[in-house]
Design a protein around this motif. Structure first.
Motif, PDB file in Angstrom:
ATOM      1  N   SER A  91       0.881  -1.320  -0.172  1.00 49.14           N
ATOM      2  CA  SER A  91      -0.021  -0.111  -0.166  1.00 49.14           C
ATOM      3  C   SER A  91       0.929   1.368   0.014  1.00 49.14           C
ATOM      4  CB  SER A  91      -0.983   0.079   1.127  1.00 49.14           C
ATOM      5  OG  SER A  91      -0.200   0.049   2.494  1.00 49.14           O
ATOM      6  N   LEU A  92       0.226   2.434  -0.528  1.00 45.67           N
ATOM      7  CA  LEU A  92       1.141   3.518  -0.424  1.00 45.67           C
ATOM      8  C   LEU A  92       0.167   4.626  -0.071  1.00 45.67           C
ATOM      9  CD1 LEU A  92       3.672   5.181  -1.209  1.00 45.67           C
ATOM     10  CD2 LEU A  92       2.688   5.380  -3.376  1.00 45.67           C
ATOM     11  N   GLN A  93       0.337   5.444   0.816  1.00 54.40           N
ATOM     12  CA  GLN A  93      -0.643   6.262   1.235  1.00 54.40           C
ATOM     13  C   GLN A  93      -0.190   8.044   0.894  1.00 54.40           C
ATOM     14  OE1 GLN A  93      -3.083   5.727   3.302  1.00 54.40           O
ATOM     15  NE2 GLN A  93      -2.292   3.512   2.975  1.00 54.40           N
ATOM     16  N   THR A  94      -0.989   8.653   0.320  1.00 53.03           N
ATOM     17  CA  THR A  94      -0.854  10.015  -0.401  1.00 53.03           C
ATOM     18  C   THR A  94      -1.647  10.977   0.416  1.00 53.03           C
ATOM     19  OG1 THR A  94      -2.504  10.029  -1.826  1.00 53.03           O
ATOM     20  CG2 THR A  94      -0.385   9.147  -2.651  1.00 53.03           C
ATOM     21  N   SER A  95      -1.761  12.080   0.225  1.00 51.84           N
ATOM     22  CA  SER A  95      -2.415  13.142   0.968  1.00 51.84           C
ATOM     23  C   SER A  95      -4.105  12.951   0.829  1.00 51.84           C
ATOM     24  CB  SER A  95      -2.107  14.647   0.401  1.00 51.84           C
ATOM     25  OG  SER A  95      -2.284  14.560  -1.037  1.00 51.84           O
ATOM     26  N   ASN A  96      -4.439  12.329  -0.219  1.00 51.44           N
ATOM     27  CA  ASN A  96      -5.819  12.141  -0.241  1.00 51.44           C
ATOM     28  C   ASN A  96      -6.349  10.945  -0.613  1.00 51.44           C
ATOM     29  OD1 ASN A  96      -5.183  12.321  -2.890  1.00 51.44           O
ATOM     30  ND2 ASN A  96      -6.869  13.567  -3.609  1.00 51.44           N
ATOM     31  N   ALA A  97      -5.653   9.727  -0.980  1.00 46.66           N
ATOM     32  CA  ALA A  97      -5.928   8.647  -1.239  1.00 46.66           C
ATOM     33  C   ALA A  97      -4.951   7.394  -0.548  1.00 46.66           C
ATOM     34  CB  ALA A  97      -5.660   8.408  -2.722  1.00 46.66           C
ATOM     35  N   SER A  98      -5.430   6.000  -0.701  1.00 47.12           N
ATOM     36  CA  SER A  98      -4.807   5.212  -0.145  1.00 47.12           C
ATOM     37  C   SER A  98      -4.654   3.845  -1.281  1.00 47.12           C
ATOM     38  CB  SER A  98      -5.565   4.357   1.160  1.00 47.12           C
ATOM     39  OG  SER A  98      -4.733   3.192   1.368  1.00 47.12           O
ATOM     40  N   TYR A  99      -3.296   3.791  -1.946  1.00 45.33           N
ATOM     41  CA  TYR A  99      -3.623   2.847  -2.983  1.00 45.33           C
ATOM     42  C   TYR A  99      -2.858   1.465  -2.583  1.00 45.33           C
ATOM     43  CZ  TYR A  99      -3.710   7.167  -6.065  1.00 45.33           C
ATOM     44  OH  TYR A  99      -4.212   8.163  -6.334  1.00 45.33           O
ATOM     45  N   VAL A 100      -3.512   0.335  -3.260  1.00 43.92           N
ATOM     46  CA  VAL A 100      -3.173  -0.961  -2.946  1.00 43.92           C
ATOM     47  C   VAL A 100      -3.150  -1.504  -4.632  1.00 43.92           C
ATOM     48  CG1 VAL A 100      -4.130  -1.053  -0.754  1.00 43.92           C
ATOM     49  CG2 VAL A 100      -5.521  -1.544  -2.749  1.00 43.92           C
ATOM     50  N   PRO A 101      -2.556  -2.684  -4.627  1.00 42.61           N
ATOM     51  CA  PRO A 101      -2.608  -3.419  -5.949  1.00 42.61           C
ATOM     52  C   PRO A 101      -4.136  -3.722  -6.335  1.00 42.61           C
ATOM     53  CG  PRO A 101      -0.854  -4.342  -4.660  1.00 42.61           C
ATOM     54  CD  PRO A 101      -1.654  -3.521  -3.516  1.00 42.61           C
ATOM     55  N   TRP A 102      -4.179  -3.652  -7.530  1.00 43.28           N
ATOM     56  CA  TRP A 102      -5.780  -3.897  -7.820  1.00 43.28           C
ATOM     57  C   TRP A 102      -5.780  -4.125  -9.598  1.00 43.28           C
ATOM     58  CZ3 TRP A 102     -10.624  -3.904  -6.292  1.00 43.28           C
ATOM     59  CH2 TRP A 102     -11.867  -3.578  -7.129  1.00 43.28           C
ATOM     60  N   ASP A 103      -6.842  -4.903  -9.883  1.00 39.65           N
ATOM     61  CA  ASP A 103      -7.241  -4.861 -11.386  1.00 39.65           C
ATOM     62  C   ASP A 103      -8.045  -3.921 -11.702  1.00 39.65           C
ATOM     63  OD1 ASP A 103      -5.453  -7.178 -11.497  1.00 39.65           O
ATOM     64  OD2 ASP A 103      -7.018  -8.635 -11.050  1.00 39.65           O
ATOM     65  N   GLU A 104      -7.466  -3.087 -12.748  1.00 46.21           N
ATOM     66  CA  GLU A 104      -8.270  -2.197 -13.411  1.00 46.21           C
ATOM     67  C   GLU A 104      -8.637  -2.798 -14.769  1.00 46.21           C
ATOM     68  OE1 GLU A 104      -5.876   1.689 -11.783  1.00 46.21           O
ATOM     69  OE2 GLU A 104      -5.762   1.074 -13.902  1.00 46.21           O
ATOM     70  N   ALA A 105      -9.278  -1.822 -15.602  1.00 43.80           N
ATOM     71  CA  ALA A 105      -9.768  -2.483 -17.030  1.00 43.80           C
ATOM     72  C   ALA A 105      -9.794  -1.269 -17.994  1.00 43.80           C
ATOM     73  CB  ALA A 105     -11.038  -3.180 -17.039  1.00 43.80           C
ATOM     74  N   VAL A 106      -9.468  -1.966 -19.226  1.00 45.00           N
ATOM     75  CA  VAL A 106      -9.391  -0.904 -20.354  1.00 45.00           C
ATOM     76  C   VAL A 106     -10.417  -1.184 -21.154  1.00 45.00           C
ATOM     77  CG1 VAL A 106      -7.776  -0.068 -22.281  1.00 45.00           C
ATOM     78  CG2 VAL A 106      -6.842  -0.694 -20.097  1.00 45.00           C
ATOM     79  N   THR A 275     -17.102   7.298   5.446  1.00 40.44           N
ATOM     80  CA  THR A 275     -16.053   8.043   6.236  1.00 40.44           C
ATOM     81  C   THR A 275     -14.870   8.445   5.597  1.00 40.44           C
ATOM     82  OG1 THR A 275     -14.636   6.235   7.071  1.00 40.44           O
ATOM     83  CG2 THR A 275     -16.654   6.575   8.307  1.00 40.44           C
ATOM     84  N   GLU A 276     -14.088   9.484   6.150  1.00 45.93           N
ATOM     85  CA  GLU A 276     -13.176  10.035   5.249  1.00 45.93           C
ATOM     86  C   GLU A 276     -12.162   9.086   4.995  1.00 45.93           C
ATOM     87  OE1 GLU A 276     -12.787  13.007   3.770  1.00 45.93           O
ATOM     88  OE2 GLU A 276     -14.852  13.104   4.139  1.00 45.93           O
ATOM     89  N   VAL A 282     -11.450   4.488  -1.382  1.00 45.59           N
ATOM     90  CA  VAL A 282     -12.209   4.568  -2.783  1.00 45.59           C
ATOM     91  C   VAL A 282     -11.310   5.183  -3.941  1.00 45.59           C
ATOM     92  CG1 VAL A 282     -14.286   5.432  -3.826  1.00 45.59           C
ATOM     93  CG2 VAL A 282     -14.443   4.428  -1.768  1.00 45.59           C
ATOM     94  N   ARG A 283     -10.830   6.566  -3.427  1.00 47.82           N
ATOM     95  CA  ARG A 283     -10.017   7.315  -4.639  1.00 47.82           C
ATOM     96  C   ARG A 283      -8.667   6.573  -4.845  1.00 47.82           C
ATOM     97  NH1 ARG A 283     -10.402  11.372  -0.380  1.00 47.82           N
ATOM     98  NH2 ARG A 283     -12.351  12.629  -0.694  1.00 47.82           N
ATOM     99  N   GLY A 284      -8.360   5.665  -4.090  1.00 47.78           N
ATOM    100  CA  GLY A 284      -6.997   4.830  -4.575  1.00 47.78           C
ATOM    101  C   GLY A 284      -7.485   3.586  -4.922  1.00 47.78           C
ATOM    102  N   THR A 285      -8.814   3.345  -5.107  1.00 46.06           N
ATOM    103  CA  THR A 285      -9.090   1.882  -5.745  1.00 46.06           C
ATOM    104  C   THR A 285      -9.003   1.843  -6.940  1.00 46.06           C
ATOM    105  OG1 THR A 285     -10.227   1.251  -3.680  1.00 46.06           O
ATOM    106  CG2 THR A 285     -10.840   0.164  -5.748  1.00 46.06           C
ATOM    107  N   ASP A 286      -9.793   3.072  -7.795  1.00 50.51           N
ATOM    108  CA  ASP A 286      -9.853   2.912  -9.217  1.00 50.51           C
ATOM    109  C   ASP A 286     -10.088   4.223  -9.739  1.00 50.51           C
ATOM    110  OD1 ASP A 286     -10.324   0.551 -11.516  1.00 50.51           O
ATOM    111  OD2 ASP A 286     -11.460   2.594 -11.786  1.00 50.51           O
ATOM    112  N   PRO A 287      -9.613   4.724 -10.853  1.00 48.89           N
ATOM    113  CA  PRO A 287      -9.989   6.031 -11.205  1.00 48.89           C
ATOM    114  C   PRO A 287     -11.235   6.348 -11.357  1.00 48.89           C
ATOM    115  CG  PRO A 287      -8.023   5.253 -12.458  1.00 48.89           C
ATOM    116  CD  PRO A 287      -8.504   3.960 -11.632  1.00 48.89           C
ATOM    117  N   ARG A 288     -12.078   5.180 -12.021  1.00 48.56           N
ATOM    118  CA  ARG A 288     -13.458   5.484 -12.366  1.00 48.56           C
ATOM    119  C   ARG A 288     -14.012   5.494 -10.905  1.00 48.56           C
ATOM    120  NH1 ARG A 288     -11.918   1.762 -16.103  1.00 48.56           N
ATOM    121  NH2 ARG A 288     -12.161   2.684 -18.217  1.00 48.56           N
ATOM    122  N   ALA A 289     -13.824   4.893  -9.975  1.00 52.03           N
ATOM    123  CA  ALA A 289     -14.303   4.971  -8.432  1.00 52.03           C
ATOM    124  C   ALA A 289     -14.197   6.150  -8.031  1.00 52.03           C
ATOM    125  CB  ALA A 289     -13.848   3.814  -7.698  1.00 52.03           C
TER     126      ALA A 289
END
Length: 427
Positions: A91-106, A275-276, A282-289
């Motif tokens: 995981s990686l924490q930024t100022s407004n998001a929490s990122y984890v590995p995830w399967d996106e789609a194109v 919650t915040e 959510v912000r870090g889960t997927d750009p569409r989310a």
């Protein structure tokens, strides 16, 4: 305008149905078992319950046409998270998001142009893989996609009779080279949420849901597997989700919510209550989310109010405007012309209303596995209602203890008039 653009919004809703589910966080268990609609797995996937091909058969009125088949699907891409040193992290924490590995789609689409007179034919296609990187605060996101391949087979058969009808068969197969028993691995070479758009210049499609009387026999010969064709304007939309002809997105919808055709208002309100800390995820889960969350959080009250309900048809457009009422629009008390407890509907020559006993014959207008438990049961009509589209529904309470529970809670079973048989004079 491109002919396919006229149904773009409906096709996109199919493409992203179930893409990410409320509460829109990667850590939620249901978001770790995704992509259930319209998935064509590679043929080497070991689970036989998920097919690698689909088939549409439809009817063309006219024996000469230029066809264009648009294949649409999602290509999965694996997103990994890197720290500032380029090392993969959980995981990686930024100022407004929490990122984890995830399967996106194109989003992907392949257009195939055909002449009806040249069928049968096959068209192979390949969608390239690749690796991309995106710098984020304190690290980077790396996205990787694997190559996909597929085969479209199209054939046509002139059907006997004087009408000049042609049965068109369109078969789509995933031919990607992948051998695994792990679904998460196979999904990376799957055609996800696939559907077809078909245009026929010089002919018209015949509805399989509401065909003209002369075409009913032809419709019975069509074999559809995995997807089903419905009319969409002058096009044919072959969908993995059950639709009616000429589907539309409600004008009140403000955008995708992804979660299995849920009500926009409910999902919007529930998303606002996150919650915040949950919103960071959510912000870090997927750009569409993340875009969906921003849209919901900034939605003006007047837009949110529009999601609550809309009356699309009026019984009498020339009737004088009624006096204001405290009852909501959907309450029978707001319309003096209806009285569910006293209204009746004619069924087999009998005026059926509150207190009339009936035998249930469900299944005329629907295909519900639960109907087998109700077929032949006896109940008593409680009310006759009409919905905003003018369709009549009969509320029934079963005889016996079940009916007593239904009456105590005011929750009944609802049937069309064709699904009940009046028991005139029955004791």
């Amino acid at each position: 305008m491109n002919a396919f653009e006229s149904v773009q919004s409906v096709a996109d809703a199919l493409l992203f149905e179930g893409y990410v589910l409320y509460p829109y966080r990667a850590s939620n268990s249901k978001n770790q078992v995704r992509w259930q609609f319209g998935v064509l797995m590679p043929p080497g996937y070991a689970d036989p319950s998920e097919r690698s091909w689909s088939q549409t058969e439809c009817l063309l009125d006219g024996g000469s046409a230029q066809l264009t088949v648009r294949i649409r699907f999602l290509q999965a891409q694996r997103r990994t998270v890197l720290n500032a040193d380029g090392v993969e992290v959980a995981s990686l924490q930024t100022s407004n998001a929490s990122y984890v590995p995830w399967d996106e789609a194109v989003e992907q689409h392949v257009d195939v142009a055909l002449n009806l007179g040249e069928l049968p034919c096959q068209r192979a296609f390949v969608v390239a893989g690749g690796i991309d990187s995106e710098a984020i605060e304190g690290g980077a996101l790396r996205r990787s996609r694997q190559e996909l391949s597929g085969l479209l087979s199209v054939s046509a058969e002139a059907l006997p009779g004087p009408y000049g009808v042609v049965r068109l068969q369109v078969r789509l197969q995933n031919t990607s080279d992948c051998s695994t028993s792990e679904r998460s691995v196979a999904l990376r070479q799957a055609l996800i949420a696939h559907h077809l758009l078909i245009k026929a210049d010089g002919a018209r499609f015949i509805s399989l849901l509401e065909p003209p009387e002369w075409a009913v026999g032809y419709v019975a010969t069509c074999d559809n597997v995995g997807i089903f064709p419905v009319l969409a304007g002058d096009l044919l939309l072959c969908s993995p989700i059950i639709l009616y002809d000429h589907p539309q997105i409600a004008a009140e919808s403000q955008g995708d919510l992804f979660d299995a055709t849920e009500i926009d208002e409910i999902l919007s309100l529930r998303t606002m209550t996150l919650t915040e800390a949950e919103k960071r995820e959510v912000r870090g889960t997927d750009p569409r989310a993340a875009a969906m969350l921003e849209r919901v959080d900034s939605m003006p009250q007047e837009i949110l109010d529009r999601l609550h309900g809309t009356v699309r048809y009026l019984r009498k457009v020339t009737a004088p405007e009624p006096a204001p009422s405290d009852a909501p629009w959907w309450d029978p008390g707001n319309d003096a012309s209806v009285d569910p407890e006293h209204d009746t509907v004619m069924v087999q020559g009998v005026a059926v209303g509150n207190g009339v006993r009936v035998r249930l014959r469900p299944g005329v207008r629907r295909a519900d596995a639960q109907d087998m438990f109700l077929a032949g049961r006896i109940g008593t009509v409680v009310a006759v209602l009409s919905d905003v589209d003018g369709v009549t529904h009969v509320a029934v309470a079963l005889d016996g203890e079940e009916g007593e529970v239904q009456r105590s809670h005011g929750r009944y079973l609802y049937f069309s008039p064709e699904e009940i048989e009046p028991l005139v004079g029955a004791g």
